[in-house]
Design a protein around this motif. Structure first.
Motif, short mmCIF file in Angstrom:
data_model
loop_
_atom_site.label_atom_id
_atom_site.label_comp_id
_atom_site.label_asym_id
_atom_site.label_seq_id
_atom_site.Cartn_x
_atom_site.Cartn_y
_atom_site.Cartn_z
N TYR A 105 0.45 -1.20 0.19
CA TYR A 105 -0.04 0.22 0.01
C TYR A 105 0.76 1.53 0.08
CZ TYR A 105 0.90 0.31 5.18
OH TYR A 105 1.92 0.50 6.61
N LYS A 106 0.16 2.26 -0.73
CA LYS A 106 0.99 3.57 -0.26
C LYS A 106 0.01 4.57 0.36
CE LYS A 106 1.63 2.14 -5.51
NZ LYS A 106 1.23 2.33 -7.28
N ALA A 107 1.07 4.72 1.48
CA ALA A 107 0.04 5.46 2.55
C ALA A 107 0.21 6.94 1.73
CB ALA A 107 1.10 5.29 3.68
N ASN A 108 1.50 7.84 1.38
CA ASN A 108 1.13 8.79 0.75
C ASN A 108 1.28 9.24 -0.78
OD1 ASN A 108 3.54 6.59 -0.82
ND2 ASN A 108 4.54 8.66 -1.03
N ALA A 109 -0.06 8.57 -1.20
CA ALA A 109 0.02 8.50 -2.71
C ALA A 109 -1.02 9.77 -3.01
CB ALA A 109 -1.95 7.43 -2.61
N LEU A 113 -0.18 12.39 -5.38
CA LEU A 113 -1.20 13.00 -6.34
C LEU A 113 -1.55 14.87 -7.03
CD1 LEU A 113 -4.04 12.15 -8.19
CD2 LEU A 113 -4.56 12.34 -6.89
N GLU A 114 -1.52 15.01 -5.16
CA GLU A 114 -1.67 16.41 -5.38
C GLU A 114 -0.64 17.42 -6.07
OE1 GLU A 114 -3.20 20.00 -2.08
OE2 GLU A 114 -3.00 18.29 -1.84
N LYS A 115 0.66 16.68 -5.55
CA LYS A 115 2.06 17.43 -6.17
C LYS A 115 2.23 17.44 -7.38
CE LYS A 115 7.15 16.78 -5.88
NZ LYS A 115 8.13 15.91 -4.87
N LYS A 116 1.63 16.45 -8.19
CA LYS A 116 1.24 15.64 -9.59
C LYS A 116 0.45 16.68 -10.16
CE LYS A 116 2.81 14.15 -13.95
NZ LYS A 116 4.05 14.73 -14.08
N LEU A 117 -0.47 16.73 -9.66
CA LEU A 117 -2.28 17.55 -10.26
C LEU A 117 -1.48 19.25 -10.32
CD1 LEU A 117 -5.33 15.82 -8.99
CD2 LEU A 117 -3.63 15.70 -11.41
N LYS A 118 -0.71 20.01 -9.09
CA LYS A 118 -0.38 20.93 -9.18
C LYS A 118 0.84 21.32 -9.94
CE LYS A 118 -2.15 22.35 -4.40
NZ LYS A 118 -2.00 22.90 -3.11
N ARG A 147 -10.36 7.59 -0.27
CA ARG A 147 -10.95 8.19 -0.03
C ARG A 147 -9.53 10.21 -0.04
NH1 ARG A 147 -15.56 9.80 2.17
NH2 ARG A 147 -15.82 12.16 3.39
N LYS A 148 -8.73 9.91 0.67
CA LYS A 148 -8.29 10.95 0.81
C LYS A 148 -7.52 11.96 -0.77
CE LYS A 148 -5.81 9.55 4.85
NZ LYS A 148 -4.70 8.66 5.70
N MET A 149 -7.29 10.59 -1.31
CA MET A 149 -7.09 10.87 -3.07
C MET A 149 -8.19 11.47 -3.69
SD MET A 149 -4.96 7.15 -3.93
CE MET A 149 -4.42 8.06 -5.65
N LEU A 154 -11.51 16.68 -5.75
CA LEU A 154 -12.66 17.43 -5.36
C LEU A 154 -11.95 18.53 -4.85
CD1 LEU A 154 -15.34 18.32 -5.47
CD2 LEU A 154 -14.77 16.97 -3.07
N LYS A 155 -11.26 19.08 -4.35
CA LYS A 155 -10.51 20.07 -4.35
C LYS A 155 -10.00 21.13 -5.33
CE LYS A 155 -6.10 20.03 -1.86
NZ LYS A 155 -5.49 20.13 -0.95
#
Length: 355
Positions: A105-109, A113-118, A147-149, A154-155
């Motif tokens: 599992y990738k706890a920092n996913a 994701l946010e880093k890539k999208l930004k 859920r966190k992803m 959404l943000k």
């Protein structure tokens, strides 16, 4: 070894990247029996990994999305036919039982994701969540990585497509409803059969068929576009259910339905053959031969465009049935398109005033 209940695969195949292989010898099994010990604990273990990226570029021309993201590697659902089994060999494990029992599992996913999208060079593109292993498999209930992803998506108002066969997705109904209102999400629910017995044998640790059908209904009632995937269709096991399944999910509000024909690539051919001979001994040869009939005499066809549809009379019959079922029960309806115009990597767009 006797049949391992609650698992799809019944053996660990050799990892093609390893020179040596691990074999359980009969004298060891005899010793365990004499000592009344278990030769295999059959427990699931979880291991955190630390990837540097979460988005995977999809280059296959017959896949309808640009990127995939998978918070988990390996899948406890244990679907015997799963094409993703082979990817576990890249992690040093077997495509067989290891795929179901060693979950990475990738706890920092979400952070990745946010880093890539930004990032400066990112433009909104079609992302499939997940393209490999189920993002709502059992451990997600505890870890909540998916859920966190979704919260990140959404943000930033970034659209996404999702596929799962687990009713756990309803836990995130609050997020999905907000995203659906902005046309930022569509969901595919995998339903291989309407028979609970078939589901239990093919997909031993998945959500029941009853709950999956309820999931289609609840998502649809809440305005979330739902596609159903009858994937894969396995000749002599579930190909007789096409019309009933399409009719049922259309009544529950599904907007569209798709299918694939089973293909047993890589180590999955051996895993599936071992399983079918134990599970359906009376018709194992029939099942295997009909699968081969769909792939020019082999268990697998890796050619783009034909690998998921197959060729030959049986494959043609499946495609014809689906075409007719769609026309009768869904009137060839399609999922609404996703909205890529709302993406806001700065979250407020205030920085745009200074450009």
């Amino acid at each position: 070894m006797s049949y391992i209940k609650g698992r799809g695969a019944q053996l660990n195949t050799h990892n093609r990247f390893f020179k040596e292989q691990h074999i359980i010898r009969n004298d060891f099994l005899n010793y365990c029996e004499a000592e009344q010990e278990s030769a295999d604990s059959n427990k699931t273990s979880y291991l955190e990994i630390f990837p540097k990226t979460i988005l995977n570029k999809v280059t296959s021309p017959d896949i309808g999305f640009g990127y995939s993201m998978n918070p988990y590697q390996g899948c406890e659902h244990g679907c015997i036919y799963c094409y993703a089994r082979n990817t576990h060999e890249y992690w040093g494990y077997s495509a067989g039982l290891d795929f179901e029992r060693k979950i990475l599992y990738k706890a920092n996913a979400a952070e990745l994701l946010e880093k890539k999208l930004k990032s400066r060079n990112w433009n909104p593109q079609n992302i499939m969540f997940s393209g490999n292993t189920d993002c709502y498999q059992p451990i997600e209930k505890k870890l909540e990585i998916t859920r966190k992803m979704l919260e990140v998506l959404l943000k930033l108002k970034h659209p996404v497509s999702m596929i799962t066969k687990n009713a756990l997705i309803l836990r995130d109904l609050d997020l999905l409803k907000k995203m659906a209102n902005l046309r930022l999400v569509n969901v595919s629910i995998s339903i291989t059969s309407l028979s609970e017995e078939t589901r239990r044998i093919l997909e031993p640790r998945t959500t029941t068929i009853k709950k999956r059908l309820e999931t289609v209904k609840v998502l649809s009632e809440n305005g979330i576009p739902v596609n159903v995937m009858m994937a894969p269709i396995i000749p002599a096991i579930n190909n007789h259910e096409i019309f009933r399944l399409v009719k049922k999910v259309s009544e529950l509000g599904a907007k569209s339905i798709g299918f694939t024909v089973v293909r047993l690539n890589g180590a999955i051919g051996k895993i599936f053959t071992n399983w079918v001979e134990k599970t359906y001994p009376d018709r194992a040869s029939k099942i295997l031969n009909q699968i081969k009939d769909c792939h020019n005499g082999t268990l697998n066809d890796s050619r783009f465009g034909t690998r998921t549809r197959g060729e030959g009379k049986i494959a043609e019959q499946i495609a014809t049935q689906f075409k007719l079922a769609r026309k009768i029960y869904m009137n060839d309806a399609k999922l609404p398109s996703l909205n890529y115009s709302l993406f806001d990597k700065n979250e407020t767009n205030q920085l745009g005033l200074f450009n």
